[in-house]
Design a protein around this motif. Structure first.
Motif, short mmCIF file in Angstrom:
data_model
loop_
_atom_site.label_atom_id
_atom_site.label_comp_id
_atom_site.label_asym_id
_atom_site.label_seq_id
_atom_site.Cartn_x
_atom_site.Cartn_y
_atom_site.Cartn_z
N LEU A 136 -28.30 20.27 17.46
CA LEU A 136 -27.13 20.67 18.24
C LEU A 136 -26.29 21.71 17.51
CD1 LEU A 136 -25.71 17.33 19.67
CD2 LEU A 136 -27.48 18.81 20.57
N GLU A 137 -26.15 21.51 16.19
CA GLU A 137 -25.27 22.40 15.42
C GLU A 137 -25.80 23.84 15.46
OE1 GLU A 137 -26.73 19.63 14.26
OE2 GLU A 137 -24.98 18.32 14.46
N GLN A 140 -25.06 25.28 18.94
CA GLN A 140 -23.62 25.57 19.10
C GLN A 140 -23.25 26.82 18.31
OE1 GLN A 140 -21.29 23.57 20.84
NE2 GLN A 140 -22.93 22.28 21.63
N ALA A 144 -21.76 30.23 19.86
CA ALA A 144 -20.46 30.74 19.41
C ALA A 144 -20.60 32.19 18.95
CB ALA A 144 -19.92 29.86 18.29
N ALA A 150 -18.57 30.10 28.39
CA ALA A 150 -19.27 28.84 28.59
C ALA A 150 -19.17 28.37 30.03
CB ALA A 150 -18.68 27.78 27.66
N GLU A 154 -22.22 24.05 29.44
CA GLU A 154 -22.01 24.44 28.04
C GLU A 154 -20.66 23.96 27.52
OE1 GLU A 154 -24.81 28.43 28.42
OE2 GLU A 154 -22.65 28.61 28.67
N GLN A 155 -19.71 23.70 28.44
CA GLN A 155 -18.39 23.21 28.01
C GLN A 155 -18.41 21.71 27.66
OE1 GLN A 155 -15.85 24.16 31.30
NE2 GLN A 155 -15.93 26.36 30.87
N LYS A 157 -19.13 18.08 25.87
CA LYS A 157 -18.97 17.72 24.46
C LYS A 157 -20.33 17.52 23.78
CE LYS A 157 -14.41 15.70 24.79
NZ LYS A 157 -14.24 15.71 26.27
N MET A 158 -20.29 17.41 22.45
CA MET A 158 -21.52 17.26 21.66
C MET A 158 -22.34 16.05 22.11
SD MET A 158 -22.05 19.58 19.34
CE MET A 158 -22.49 19.35 17.63
N HIS A 161 -24.61 16.83 24.97
CA HIS A 161 -25.79 17.62 24.57
C HIS A 161 -26.77 16.78 23.74
CE1 HIS A 161 -24.23 21.26 26.35
NE2 HIS A 161 -23.07 20.98 25.82
#
Ligand SMILES: Nc1ncnc2c1ncn2[C@@H]1O[C@H](COP(=O)(O)OP(=O)(O)O)[C@@H](O)[C@H]1O
Ligand SMILES: Cc1cn([C@H]2C[C@H](O)[C@@H](COP(=O)(O)OP(=O)(O)O)O2)c(=O)[nH]c1=O
Length: 204
Positions: A136-137, A140, A144, A150, A154-155, A157-158, A161
């Motif tokens: 995920l990182e 993201q 970014a 987004a 895409e908006q 939260k983690m 995802h």
């Protein structure tokens, strides 16, 4: 001879769009006529539904139904005629995304998604699904860096995802012959090499 149906899947920012055109060109180089398309979308009506799906708040079942409505149109207008002509179809997302996002992400029971799948395309299933997998990182950070606006998904939260990614992993474990996991965290060249090897082993 009927063409092959290839789908690209993965969490947002995994690299599907980046490799879509390259994959199409690679298949053309191998002598295939290729239709490049995407979901939600792929038809004039589907693109209108996409706008609503990506930007309008709605009940999660409405979201699932609209995804499958757009898909029904896409199958009728684009995918089925192309495959019947012998063309190959490369589609950015398909029904695995509904299981991952509406099922895994939003929590819609899989039985409802299975009922919709059975209704909308009982006889069509991808021949090959390339699952772009990245932590995920990484996804993201890439999104970014790309600084794109987004959308509604895409908006999220983690943890949303994370559930989407876990659902993709579960589907890949259930159908390892169809769903091939591509390590999307590698360099662009390394990802292309994995794609080439997978195509060569599955599509020859
Ligand atoms: N293997 C990679 N290495 C570095 N950056 C990448 C890689 N794949 C994609 N990117 C970048 O990450 C961002 C998101 O990729 P994109 O293809 O739009 O993802 P997706 O279509 O899966 O949401 C883009 O800016 C793209 O240039
Ligand atoms: C096809 C499909 C897409 N989606 C979502 C996932 C994506 O966040 C979004 C749009 O997909 P995508 O085209 O991958 O977005 P982008 O243009 O940003 O690369 O739609 C679902 O939730 N269910 C589905 O069945």
């Amino acid at each position: 001879m009927r063409g092959k149906f290839i789908t690209l899947e993965g969490i947002d920012g995994a690299g599907k769009s980046t490799h879509h055109a390259w994959l199409v060109a690679e298949l053309q180089r191998r002598g295939h006529t290729v239709v490049q398309t995407r979901e939600p979308g792929g038809t004039p009506l589907g693109e209108k539904l996409r706008e609503l799906l990506l930007h309008e708040p709605m009940h999660l079942e409405t979201e699932a139904l609209l995804m499958f409505a757009a898909r029904r149109e896409h199958l009728a207008q684009v995918i089925e005629p192309a495959l019947a002509r012998g063309d190959w179809v490369v589609c950015d997302r398909f029904t695995d995304a509904s299981y991952a996002y509406q099922g895994g992400g939003r929590g819609l029971p899989w039985a409802k998604l299975q009922a919709l799948e059975q209704w909308v395309h009982p006889h069509v299933s991808p021949d090959l699904t390339l699952l772009f997998d990245v932590p995920l990182e990484v996804a993201q950070a890439r999104m970014a860096a790309a600084a794109r606006e987004a959308d509604r998904f895409e908006q999220e939260k983690m943890d949303f995802h994370a559930r989407v990614r876990a659902a993709y992993h579960a589907r890949a474990a259930d159908e390892p012959a169809r769903i091939r996991v591509i390590d999307g965290s590698r360099t662009l060249d390394q990802v292309k090499t994995q794609l080439e090897e997978t195509i060569a082993s599955v599509c020859s």
